[in-house]
Design a protein around this motif. Structure first.
Motif, short mmCIF file in Angstrom:
data_model
loop_
_atom_site.label_atom_id
_atom_site.label_comp_id
_atom_site.label_asym_id
_atom_site.label_seq_id
_atom_site.Cartn_x
_atom_site.Cartn_y
_atom_site.Cartn_z
N PHE A 93 -24.84 -36.98 -4.10
CA PHE A 93 -24.18 -37.07 -2.81
C PHE A 93 -22.96 -36.16 -2.76
CE2 PHE A 93 -20.99 -38.91 0.02
CZ PHE A 93 -21.72 -39.01 1.21
N THR A 94 -22.19 -36.15 -3.84
CA THR A 94 -20.99 -35.30 -3.89
C THR A 94 -21.37 -33.83 -3.82
OG1 THR A 94 -19.84 -36.96 -5.23
CG2 THR A 94 -18.95 -34.72 -5.23
N ALA A 95 -22.39 -33.42 -4.58
CA ALA A 95 -22.80 -32.02 -4.60
C ALA A 95 -23.30 -31.57 -3.22
CB ALA A 95 -23.88 -31.80 -5.65
N VAL A 96 -24.14 -32.40 -2.59
CA VAL A 96 -24.67 -32.05 -1.27
C VAL A 96 -23.55 -32.05 -0.24
CG1 VAL A 96 -26.23 -32.79 0.57
CG2 VAL A 96 -26.97 -32.93 -1.81
N SER A 97 -22.63 -32.99 -0.33
CA SER A 97 -21.51 -33.04 0.62
C SER A 97 -20.62 -31.81 0.48
CB SER A 97 -20.69 -34.32 0.40
OG SER A 97 -21.47 -35.47 0.63
N LEU A 98 -20.36 -31.38 -0.75
CA LEU A 98 -19.57 -30.17 -0.96
C LEU A 98 -20.28 -28.95 -0.39
CD1 LEU A 98 -18.23 -30.75 -4.59
CD2 LEU A 98 -16.92 -30.83 -2.46
N PHE A 99 -21.60 -28.90 -0.54
CA PHE A 99 -22.38 -27.80 0.02
C PHE A 99 -22.27 -27.78 1.54
CE2 PHE A 99 -26.36 -26.32 1.90
CZ PHE A 99 -26.45 -25.04 1.35
N ILE A 100 -22.42 -28.95 2.16
CA ILE A 100 -22.31 -29.03 3.62
C ILE A 100 -20.91 -28.63 4.08
CG2 ILE A 100 -22.41 -30.60 5.59
CD1 ILE A 100 -24.48 -32.24 4.04
N SER A 101 -19.90 -29.11 3.36
CA SER A 101 -18.51 -28.77 3.72
C SER A 101 -18.28 -27.28 3.59
CB SER A 101 -17.54 -29.54 2.82
OG SER A 101 -17.72 -30.94 2.95
N GLY A 102 -18.82 -26.67 2.54
CA GLY A 102 -18.67 -25.23 2.36
C GLY A 102 -19.33 -24.44 3.47
N ILE A 103 -20.53 -24.84 3.87
CA ILE A 103 -21.22 -24.16 4.97
C ILE A 103 -20.46 -24.33 6.27
CG2 ILE A 103 -23.31 -24.14 6.38
CD1 ILE A 103 -23.71 -22.86 3.68
N ALA A 104 -19.98 -25.54 6.54
CA ALA A 104 -19.23 -25.79 7.77
C ALA A 104 -17.94 -24.97 7.81
CB ALA A 104 -18.93 -27.28 7.89
N THR A 105 -17.27 -24.89 6.68
CA THR A 105 -16.03 -24.10 6.60
C THR A 105 -16.31 -22.62 6.83
OG1 THR A 105 -15.09 -25.67 5.02
CG2 THR A 105 -14.06 -23.50 5.15
N ALA A 106 -17.42 -22.13 6.25
CA ALA A 106 -17.77 -20.72 6.43
C ALA A 106 -18.09 -20.41 7.89
CB ALA A 106 -18.96 -20.37 5.52
N VAL A 107 -18.82 -21.32 8.53
CA VAL A 107 -19.18 -21.10 9.94
C VAL A 107 -17.94 -21.06 10.81
CG1 VAL A 107 -20.33 -22.13 11.93
CG2 VAL A 107 -21.49 -22.06 9.71
N VAL A 108 -17.01 -21.98 10.59
CA VAL A 108 -15.78 -22.01 11.39
C VAL A 108 -14.93 -20.77 11.12
CG1 VAL A 108 -13.61 -23.26 11.73
CG2 VAL A 108 -15.75 -24.54 11.50
N SER A 109 -14.90 -20.32 9.87
CA SER A 109 -14.10 -19.15 9.51
C SER A 109 -14.64 -17.88 10.16
CB SER A 109 -14.07 -18.98 7.98
OG SER A 109 -13.50 -20.11 7.37
N PHE A 110 -15.97 -17.72 10.16
CA PHE A 110 -16.57 -16.51 10.72
C PHE A 110 -16.63 -16.53 12.24
CE2 PHE A 110 -18.54 -15.98 6.46
CZ PHE A 110 -18.08 -14.68 6.22
#
Length: 289
Positions: A32-49
């Protein structure tokens, strides 16, 4: 001496099974932690770009964006697919633990009275021959019967109770207190599963809404149906499992009564007279008194 050795071995096996349950929970939290970190990373990248002038991202078509989301979906589905399996393993180990505890309870009770007790594996082998466990295994074969037998689990208002001893109210079965550990643990894992399941549903909706190709929409729709069907089926199955470990046939008190029936005939050296009908009558008598 032999009895003490058996109890010691069973206690060690109980400890090993509990450690296995803890390992399942640890693995679930890590996933759960690994998948949540992956989702958070993708969401952060989308907002940044999103606020940049990157022409590559702005020129992507809806189809290309949808195809980019597919790998994200596969990662997110790790939780909804694996967590129900973890919960079923935990409950299965719980049933084994309760069986051993029921035997140990009877063994210590008879040791105090200086009476014989049937050997553990021998007694368990006798118990498994009787209908209350056998009727849980489909006797018919065939793919149609297999699917129909499993589809019956999906009804929200129906529990697939075993035929022995019937409805709990009819026989006034006592709810044996086992604490709320397994219920709370199941609820916690189901809550974590639901978080990623909701995210999966949102992403699937965005893909279906913006994807121009009909067959890809159908593919993602079938995937959605399968995942939600899988989660619902396991939810209903676990609902039945929780009933079984609280009442029959897999509660601690139930296993205590089962071994007590076999042991009564074992002490009199007449196990060959223990028929299914006699087993049923005596088991219900022990279970309800």
């Amino acid at each position: 001496m032999i009895r003490r050795k058996t109890i010691t071995q069973l206690n060690q096996e109980i400890l090993d099974l509990k450690n296995c349950q803890v390992d399942m929970v640890k693995l679930a939290l890590k996933l759960f932690t690994a998948v949540s970190l992956f989702i958070s990373g993708i969401a952060t990248a989308v907002v940044s770009f999103r606020g940049t002038d990157n022409q590559l991202l702005h020129n992507l078509t809806n189809l290309e964006v949808s195809l980019l989301l597919f790998p994200i979906i596969i990662i997110i589905l790790i939780t909804p697919i694996s967590f129900p399996i973890f919960m079923r393993i935990i409950i299965h180990k719980c049933r084994s633990i309760f069986r051993m505890v029921g035997y140990i309870r009877l063994s210590e009770e008879l040791e105090h009275k200086e009476q014989l007790i049937v050997p553990y594996e021998y007694g368990y082998g006798i118990i498994r021959r009787f209908p209350f466990l056998l009727n849980r295994i489909p006797a018919k074969k065939g793919i149609v019967y297999y699917f129909w037998d499993h589809l019956k689990e999906l009804l929200p208002c129906r529990l697939k109770y075993t035929k022995l001893p019937g409805k709990k109210k009819r026989y006034q079965l006592k709810p044996v207190y086992i604490g709320r550990y397994y219920f709370n643990l199941g609820f916690f894992l189901a809550l974590l599963l639901s978080i990623h399941l909701i995210i999966f549903g949102i992403i699937s909706f965005l893909i279906i809404t913006h994807m121009p190709l009909g067959f890809l929409k159908m593919a993602i729709g079938i995937l959605d149906f399968y995942i939600f069907f899988w989660c619902w089926y396991n939810f209903m199955l676990l609902r039945r499992y929780f009933f079984e470990i609280h009442y029959y046939p897999f509660s601690i008190y139930s296993w205590y009564c089962l071994f007590k029936v076999v042991n009564a005939y074992y002490q009199n050296n007449n196990l060959n007279r223990l028929t299914s009908a006699r087993f049923l009558v005596r088991y219900i008598n022990y279970l309800t008194t």
